[in-house]
Design a protein around this motif. Sequence first.
Motif, PDB file in Angstrom:
ATOM      1  N   SER A 183     -24.328 -10.196 -30.959  1.00  0.00           N
ATOM      2  CA  SER A 183     -25.391  -9.832 -30.021  1.00  0.00           C
ATOM      3  C   SER A 183     -24.825  -9.568 -28.626  1.00  0.00           C
ATOM      4  O   SER A 183     -25.209  -8.590 -27.973  1.00  0.00           O
ATOM      5  CB  SER A 183     -26.431 -10.950 -29.938  1.00  0.00           C
ATOM      6  OG  SER A 183     -27.031 -11.160 -31.185  1.00  0.00           O
ATOM      7  N   ILE A 184     -23.918 -10.430 -28.201  1.00  0.00           N
ATOM      8  CA  ILE A 184     -23.302 -10.240 -26.884  1.00  0.00           C
ATOM      9  C   ILE A 184     -22.518  -8.936 -26.844  1.00  0.00           C
ATOM     10  O   ILE A 184     -22.604  -8.170 -25.874  1.00  0.00           O
ATOM     11  CB  ILE A 184     -22.408 -11.452 -26.533  1.00  0.00           C
ATOM     12  CG1 ILE A 184     -23.280 -12.674 -26.284  1.00  0.00           C
ATOM     13  CG2 ILE A 184     -21.531 -11.159 -25.321  1.00  0.00           C
ATOM     14  CD1 ILE A 184     -22.517 -13.962 -26.191  1.00  0.00           C
ATOM     15  N   TYR A 185     -21.777  -8.653 -27.901  1.00  0.00           N
ATOM     16  CA  TYR A 185     -20.984  -7.424 -27.939  1.00  0.00           C
ATOM     17  C   TYR A 185     -21.884  -6.187 -27.924  1.00  0.00           C
ATOM     18  O   TYR A 185     -21.613  -5.223 -27.201  1.00  0.00           O
ATOM     19  CB  TYR A 185     -20.084  -7.393 -29.171  1.00  0.00           C
ATOM     20  CG  TYR A 185     -19.331  -6.107 -29.300  1.00  0.00           C
ATOM     21  CD1 TYR A 185     -18.252  -5.820 -28.463  1.00  0.00           C
ATOM     22  CD2 TYR A 185     -19.714  -5.137 -30.232  1.00  0.00           C
ATOM     23  CE1 TYR A 185     -17.574  -4.620 -28.557  1.00  0.00           C
ATOM     24  CE2 TYR A 185     -19.042  -3.936 -30.332  1.00  0.00           C
ATOM     25  CZ  TYR A 185     -17.966  -3.678 -29.495  1.00  0.00           C
ATOM     26  OH  TYR A 185     -17.302  -2.486 -29.586  1.00  0.00           O
ATOM     27  N   ILE A 186     -22.963  -6.216 -28.717  1.00  0.00           N
ATOM     28  CA  ILE A 186     -23.883  -5.070 -28.766  1.00  0.00           C
ATOM     29  C   ILE A 186     -24.516  -4.839 -27.389  1.00  0.00           C
ATOM     30  O   ILE A 186     -24.610  -3.698 -26.923  1.00  0.00           O
ATOM     31  CB  ILE A 186     -24.952  -5.282 -29.858  1.00  0.00           C
ATOM     32  CG1 ILE A 186     -24.314  -5.162 -31.247  1.00  0.00           C
ATOM     33  CG2 ILE A 186     -26.088  -4.286 -29.717  1.00  0.00           C
ATOM     34  CD1 ILE A 186     -25.223  -5.564 -32.372  1.00  0.00           C
ATOM     35  N   VAL A 206     -32.718  -2.384 -27.327  1.00  0.00           N
ATOM     36  CA  VAL A 206     -31.727  -3.173 -28.067  1.00  0.00           C
ATOM     37  C   VAL A 206     -31.915  -4.665 -27.814  1.00  0.00           C
ATOM     38  O   VAL A 206     -31.874  -5.475 -28.747  1.00  0.00           O
ATOM     39  CB  VAL A 206     -30.295  -2.712 -27.689  1.00  0.00           C
ATOM     40  CG1 VAL A 206     -29.256  -3.672 -28.213  1.00  0.00           C
ATOM     41  CG2 VAL A 206     -30.037  -1.322 -28.224  1.00  0.00           C
ATOM     42  N   VAL A 207     -32.145  -5.049 -26.576  1.00  0.00           N
ATOM     43  CA  VAL A 207     -32.368  -6.463 -26.263  1.00  0.00           C
ATOM     44  C   VAL A 207     -33.642  -6.961 -26.947  1.00  0.00           C
ATOM     45  O   VAL A 207     -33.680  -8.075 -27.482  1.00  0.00           O
ATOM     46  CB  VAL A 207     -32.422  -6.680 -24.733  1.00  0.00           C
ATOM     47  CG1 VAL A 207     -32.879  -8.089 -24.388  1.00  0.00           C
ATOM     48  CG2 VAL A 207     -31.064  -6.405 -24.122  1.00  0.00           C
ATOM     49  N   VAL A 255     -23.972  -1.471 -25.158  1.00  0.00           N
ATOM     50  CA  VAL A 255     -25.114  -0.634 -24.772  1.00  0.00           C
ATOM     51  C   VAL A 255     -25.222  -0.528 -23.252  1.00  0.00           C
ATOM     52  O   VAL A 255     -25.498   0.555 -22.721  1.00  0.00           O
ATOM     53  CB  VAL A 255     -26.412  -1.186 -25.405  1.00  0.00           C
ATOM     54  CG1 VAL A 255     -27.637  -0.500 -24.845  1.00  0.00           C
ATOM     55  CG2 VAL A 255     -26.377  -1.017 -26.903  1.00  0.00           C
ATOM     56  N   VAL A 256     -25.008  -1.625 -22.542  1.00  0.00           N
ATOM     57  CA  VAL A 256     -25.082  -1.584 -21.078  1.00  0.00           C
ATOM     58  C   VAL A 256     -23.961  -0.712 -20.519  1.00  0.00           C
ATOM     59  O   VAL A 256     -24.186   0.108 -19.613  1.00  0.00           O
ATOM     60  CB  VAL A 256     -25.028  -3.013 -20.490  1.00  0.00           C
ATOM     61  CG1 VAL A 256     -24.797  -2.994 -18.988  1.00  0.00           C
ATOM     62  CG2 VAL A 256     -26.308  -3.756 -20.808  1.00  0.00           C
TER      63      VAL A 256
END
Length: 154
Positions: free
Chosen positions: A89-92, A121-122, A96-97
């Motif tokens: 989740s952190i990587y995604i 996405v968040v 994306v950011v």
Amino acid sequence: MSRRMAKNSRLSLASASDENFTFCWRVFCAWDYLIGNPEAAECKGAAIVNNIREAIVEEQEKKKDTSLAVLISLRILANILVLLSLAGSIYIIYFVVDRSQKLEQEKPELTLWEKNEVSVVVSLITMIAPSAFELVAQLEMYHPRTSLRFQLAR
């Protein structure tokens, strides 16, 4: 006389926690006869029902017989899955950011998806992660109350 009986029943119920008749005590001695409000009576009835349900779950948990090695390995696997999902989740979110910032610098005009990509996405992660954690919690085989605490922490 009824006050004395209620006091004695509370004392004997509190002193004998591993007694065979805990369900009888909870059914017959849990009611508060000083309740005069119908809403309070409904709340007390619901509390008694929840208390009995918790006692049944605790009895079922006591009867479960699983190997300690299997239980420890399942809990280790569950924690690894949780850490992997959090890292993913952190990587995604980072990806994306970063992509969104690059697009803002390169393009003067962004599409609807490019404008809202980070929030979508968040939101998806926030929607999917609790369900995944609930599935992982079933692997751990904790008591439901303990499982809920772990799930809230995650």
